[in-house]
Enzyme design. Structure first.
Site, short mmCIF file in Angstrom:
data_model
loop_
_atom_site.label_atom_id
_atom_site.label_comp_id
_atom_site.label_asym_id
_atom_site.label_seq_id
_atom_site.Cartn_x
_atom_site.Cartn_y
_atom_site.Cartn_z
N ASP A 106 -5.98 -7.47 11.50
CA ASP A 106 -4.94 -8.43 11.10
C ASP A 106 -3.56 -8.03 11.62
O ASP A 106 -2.55 -8.42 11.05
CB ASP A 106 -4.91 -8.58 9.57
CG ASP A 106 -4.61 -7.27 8.85
OD1 ASP A 106 -4.51 -6.22 9.52
OD2 ASP A 106 -4.46 -7.29 7.61
N LYS A 157 0.43 2.86 0.13
CA LYS A 157 1.15 1.99 -0.81
C LYS A 157 2.02 2.83 -1.78
O LYS A 157 1.74 2.88 -3.01
CB LYS A 157 0.18 1.10 -1.60
CG LYS A 157 -0.93 0.47 -0.74
CD LYS A 157 -0.51 -0.83 -0.11
CE LYS A 157 -1.29 -1.22 1.14
NZ LYS A 157 -2.69 -1.54 1.05
N ASP A 217 1.75 -7.42 10.48
CA ASP A 217 0.50 -7.65 9.75
C ASP A 217 0.52 -9.12 9.31
O ASP A 217 1.40 -9.52 8.54
CB ASP A 217 0.45 -6.70 8.54
CG ASP A 217 -0.82 -6.88 7.69
OD1 ASP A 217 -1.36 -8.00 7.64
OD2 ASP A 217 -1.25 -5.91 7.06
#
Ligand code: GDD
Ligand code: MG
Length: 344
Positions: A106, A157, A217
């Site tokens: 992606d 993250k 992304d």
């Protein structure tokens, strides 16, 4: 050289667009997304490509088949249920016998893969991860490195304050085949949380390469739109866009108007007085009189009613937008139908 594209995610953040179209093949400027990654790999002369699939694999296999039409050889590694990024890599083991480029399926980029592979080989690295600098790192995996570019730590993250670095994992790795030995077969496993920390712990030569040009992304609605706009505005160096101009207009009345960047499939019908600005219109759409479309992406076979106004939106396949509707910042899934005079 071989390549593996991780293309099995559910694309939850792109719903409703990904309900019937898996994220790796959502149309970006009217081409299934993976075309851009295949083009990039071909440019680096990598033609042995494995697609790692899980969600709606048939729809992807139907498009790319054995790759012949695209000038590459495509293999498939399909998971019965998603095994995570690392498990997907292990599941493709039988296709990975050489140094491999592993790509998240992606990521739209113009990175120079041949240069990155040369960097990897020069340093005799076991693994190289491509990094990009971003302002807000919270949605990505942060990679901390030393002054020589050796990877020191992965923080996937990160929470606020967890790391000071601003270089994130760009979702592109160069890996030697023995890295597969770090992954147990048939288990859910993660590159980000498990394989990379294992490589570090083992003290293997693990390098990073910072890419300072285009990278995105496409996995969220805003970035999906952005990818389309960046391509049509020629902001992605290695991916030229093919414009067809306006479809033939033979009617009477004011001829349709468009700017010089919008991409409109030649099979569309544009009625008098239509205006299209900074947008992409897929095949077989019908745009009725005086409709105006701005900063939007319309998928195939949609019908936009008379005097409708569409801004900053994505309309899925076979959408119907009633006349005089005004919609702004809306993402509609396939076959959505809005009645006349809708405001959304
Ligand atoms: N085959 C397979 N099986 N593919 C998967 C699976 C799975 O179980 N899970 C995810 N993928 C694929 C997705 O389709 C996508 O192309 C890629 O792996 C990454 O998954 P995402 O869900 O998009 O991850 P992310 O965007 O939150 O984070 C990843 O990408 C960031 C860069 O965009 C991480 O690699 C981060 O570290 C990185 O910064
Ligand atoms: Mg992603």
């Amino acid at each position: 050289m071989q390549a593996l594209i991780l293309a099995g995610g559910k694309g939850t953040r792109l719903r409703p667009l990904t309900i019937h179209t898996p994220k790796p093949v959502v149309p970006i400027v009217n081409r299934p997304f993976l075309n851009y990654q295949i083009d990039l790999l071909k440019r680096a002369n990598v033609k042995d490509i494995t697609l790692s699939l899980s969600y709606q694999p048939g729809k992807i296999e139907e498009i790319f088949s054995d790759g012949q039409d695209y000038g590459v050889r495509i293999h498939y590694a399909v998971e019965a249920s998603p095994l995570g990024t690392g498990g997907a890599y292990k599941n493709a083991e039988k296709h990975l016998s050489e140094t491999a480029i592993v790509f998240n399926g992606d990521v739209l980029t113009d990175m120079d893969l041949a240069k990155i592979v040369a960097f990897h080989k020069e340093r005799k690295a076991a693994a190289t991860v491509v990094l990009v600098p971003v302002e807000d790192v919270s949605a990505y995996g942060v990679v901390e490195t030393d002054s020589e570019g050796r990877v020191q730590r992965f923080v996937e993250k990160p929470k606020p304050g967890e790391t000071k670095a601003n270089t994130i994992n760009a979702g592109c790795y160069i890996l030697e085949p023995h890295i597969l030995n770090y992954v147990p077969a048939g288990e859910t496993y993660s590159f980000e949380y498990q394989i990379f920390p294992s490589i570090l712990k083992a003290g293997e030569p693990f390098y990073s390469y910072v890419w300072n040009d285009y990278w995105l992304d496409i996995g969220k609605p805003q970035s999906y739109l952005q990818a389309n706009f960046d391509l049509i505005n020629d902001r992605v160096q290695s991916h030229p866009v093919y414009r067809h101009g306006l479809p033939p207009f033979s009617g009477t009345g004011e001829a349709p108007k468009t700017d010089h960047v919008s991409v409109i499939d030649p099979s569309c019908t544009l009625k008098p007085g239509v205006e299209i600005i900074n947008s992409v219109i897929g095949p077989n759409c019908i745009i009725e009189e005086k409709a105006k479309i701005e900063n939007s992406v319309i998928w195939a076979a949609s019908r936009i009613g008379k005097e409708a106004m569409i801004r900053n939106s994505v309309i899925g396949k076979s959408g119907i937008i009633g006349k005089n509707s005004v919609i702004d910042g809306v993402i509609l899934g396939d076959k959505s139908s809005l009645t006349d005079y809708t405001i959304a």
